[in-house]
Motif scaffolding. Structure first.
Motif, PDB file in Angstrom:
ATOM      1  N   GLY A  74       5.626  -5.696  -6.192  1.00 50.11           N
ATOM      2  CA  GLY A  74       4.897  -5.320  -7.391  1.00 50.11           C
ATOM      3  C   GLY A  74       3.524  -4.797  -7.026  1.00 50.11           C
ATOM      4  O   GLY A  74       2.979  -5.135  -5.973  1.00 50.11           O
ATOM      5  N   VAL A  75       2.956  -3.956  -7.883  1.00 50.08           N
ATOM      6  CA  VAL A  75       1.639  -3.384  -7.608  1.00 50.08           C
ATOM      7  C   VAL A  75       0.833  -3.316  -8.896  1.00 50.08           C
ATOM      8  O   VAL A  75       1.392  -3.077  -9.974  1.00 50.08           O
ATOM      9  N   ASP A  76      -0.456  -3.565  -8.781  1.00 47.17           N
ATOM     10  CA  ASP A  76      -1.368  -3.453  -9.916  1.00 47.17           C
ATOM     11  C   ASP A  76      -2.416  -2.407  -9.570  1.00 47.17           C
ATOM     12  O   ASP A  76      -3.149  -2.541  -8.586  1.00 47.17           O
ATOM     13  N   LEU A  77      -2.462  -1.333 -10.374  1.00 52.51           N
ATOM     14  CA  LEU A  77      -3.412  -0.247 -10.175  1.00 52.51           C
ATOM     15  C   LEU A  77      -4.370  -0.202 -11.366  1.00 52.51           C
ATOM     16  O   LEU A  77      -4.187   0.592 -12.293  1.00 52.51           O
ATOM     17  N   PRO A  78      -5.373  -1.050 -11.404  1.00 54.91           N
ATOM     18  CA  PRO A  78      -6.283  -1.092 -12.559  1.00 54.91           C
ATOM     19  C   PRO A  78      -7.158   0.149 -12.642  1.00 54.91           C
ATOM     20  O   PRO A  78      -7.397   0.829 -11.637  1.00 54.91           O
ATOM     21  N   ALA A  79      -7.643   0.423 -13.834  1.00 53.70           N
ATOM     22  CA  ALA A  79      -8.463   1.614 -14.050  1.00 53.70           C
ATOM     23  C   ALA A  79      -9.752   1.560 -13.235  1.00 53.70           C
ATOM     24  O   ALA A  79     -10.235   2.588 -12.752  1.00 53.70           O
ATOM     25  N   ARG A  88      -2.058   2.166 -14.525  1.00 59.84           N
ATOM     26  CA  ARG A  88      -0.646   2.539 -14.531  1.00 59.84           C
ATOM     27  C   ARG A  88       0.207   1.290 -14.736  1.00 59.84           C
ATOM     28  O   ARG A  88      -0.006   0.270 -14.081  1.00 59.84           O
ATOM     29  N   GLY A  89       1.185   1.380 -15.642  1.00 57.09           N
ATOM     30  CA  GLY A  89       2.073   0.270 -15.899  1.00 57.09           C
ATOM     31  C   GLY A  89       3.188   0.178 -14.885  1.00 57.09           C
ATOM     32  O   GLY A  89       3.363   1.054 -14.031  1.00 57.09           O
ATOM     33  N   GLN A 125      -2.462  -5.825  -4.991  1.00 64.09           N
ATOM     34  CA  GLN A 125      -3.568  -5.648  -5.948  1.00 64.09           C
ATOM     35  C   GLN A 125      -4.520  -4.598  -5.380  1.00 64.09           C
ATOM     36  O   GLN A 125      -5.143  -4.811  -4.337  1.00 64.09           O
ATOM     37  N   VAL A 126      -4.604  -3.454  -6.044  1.00 69.85           N
ATOM     38  CA  VAL A 126      -5.511  -2.390  -5.604  1.00 69.85           C
ATOM     39  C   VAL A 126      -6.896  -2.676  -6.168  1.00 69.85           C
ATOM     40  O   VAL A 126      -7.080  -2.747  -7.381  1.00 69.85           O
ATOM     41  N   LEU A 127      -7.869  -2.839  -5.284  1.00 70.49           N
ATOM     42  CA  LEU A 127      -9.232  -3.156  -5.703  1.00 70.49           C
ATOM     43  C   LEU A 127     -10.102  -1.911  -5.805  1.00 70.49           C
ATOM     44  O   LEU A 127     -10.965  -1.823  -6.674  1.00 70.49           O
ATOM     45  N   GLN A 128      -9.870  -0.962  -4.907  1.00 70.57           N
ATOM     46  CA  GLN A 128     -10.649   0.277  -4.916  1.00 70.57           C
ATOM     47  C   GLN A 128      -9.857   1.354  -4.183  1.00 70.57           C
ATOM     48  O   GLN A 128      -9.182   1.069  -3.192  1.00 70.57           O
TER      49      GLN A 128
END
Length: 266
Positions: A74-79, A88-89, A125-128
């Motif tokens: 799973g991946v989380d790409l927050p704004a 992105r969902g 988890q994408v932080l930057q």
């Protein structure tokens, strides 16, 4: 930024690096206390945190394999991470492609046959973001799996490479990645094989061979940095275990002295 601005007349890139120079690499293992294994990693301004849970009992019987573990990514790409297009969902096409690429990269490397009827969950988890996100995610996933004690046949070391006219560039920023033909390669340093190769645009065969060879060499450099981080983490764990063992021995000795004193009184 135009292609002419990406590389100056003196062969310096927009961030001051030489064409084949890598960005600063920062690695921290075991940074998430509630995960089986975790790794924080940054290539320059691109940073990710990967957590691994498992191997553990599979959540769904329908997805259980009796002879191997099932891999979930799973991946989380927050704004706020800096990517284009906002958050992105899970059902976003590019997100699905990203998770599928990571999964297919590690499925042949993880020795899933050692963990039958179980599940290994990887969460990125994408932080930057500032270019080479897939590279950072793969390298951090490798380290998180190692921190979790998951058996793998080799390290997986990823690197991006682009072509500016006739000059190859390594470890791309967003500007370079968006403007130049580029590839991402994941190298297995022990066997010198490639477990992943993505190519965004057409590249002449002669230039491709040069980029491919350069990516392999850069992968070995990243492997060395990974080894240093793993050794540092291992040394810290050994010292911690030694300190706990010493404290336990001290408590046992104090208890024995008290027992001996009580026996003398009797």
């Amino acid at each position: 930024m135009s292609r002419q601005e990406i590389l100056s007349a003196h062969n310096y890139r927009s961030d001051g690096r030489r064409p084949k120079e890598l960005r600063d690499l920062v690695i921290s293992l075991g940074s998430h206390p509630h995960a089986t294994g975790s790794a924080y990693l940054s290539h320059g301004l691109t940073s990710v945190l990967v957590t691994v849970h498992g191997p553990r009992e599979a959540k769904s019987r329908s997805n259980t394999q009796h002879d191997r573990a099932v891999l979930s990514v799973g991946v989380d790409l927050p704004a706020f991470s800096g990517g284009t297009g906002g958050r992105r969902g899970k059902s976003d096409k590019r997100t699905l492609e990203f998770t599928s690429t990571v999964k297919s990269t590690f499925e042949p490397i993880i020795q899933t046959h050692l963990y039958p009827r179980s599940q290994i969950d990887i969460f990125i988890q994408v932080l930057q973001q500032d270019g080479a996100l897939l590279q950072a995610a793969i390298n951090a996933t490798t380290l998180a799996l190692i921190d979790a004690g998951v058996a793998m046949s080799d390290y997986v070391c990823a690197i991006t490479c682009a072509l500016h006219d006739t000059i190859s560039l390594l470890d791309l920023t967003n500007l370079e990645e968006n403007d130049l033909p580029n590839l991402t390669a994941a190298v297995l340093p022990r066997s010198s094989k490639i477990t992943l190769l993505t190519l965004e645009t057409r590249i002449h065969l002669d230039r491709f061979e040069e980029m491919f060879k350069l990516a392999g060499e850069a992968g070995k450099v990243i492997h060395g940095e990974m080894l240093n981080a793993v050794h540092t983490r291992t040394d810290a764990l050994v010292k911690s275990m030694g300190a706990d063992s010493g404290a336990q021995s001290g408590r046992s000795a104090d208890k024995q002295v008290m027992i001996d004193a009580d026996m003398d009184d009797i």
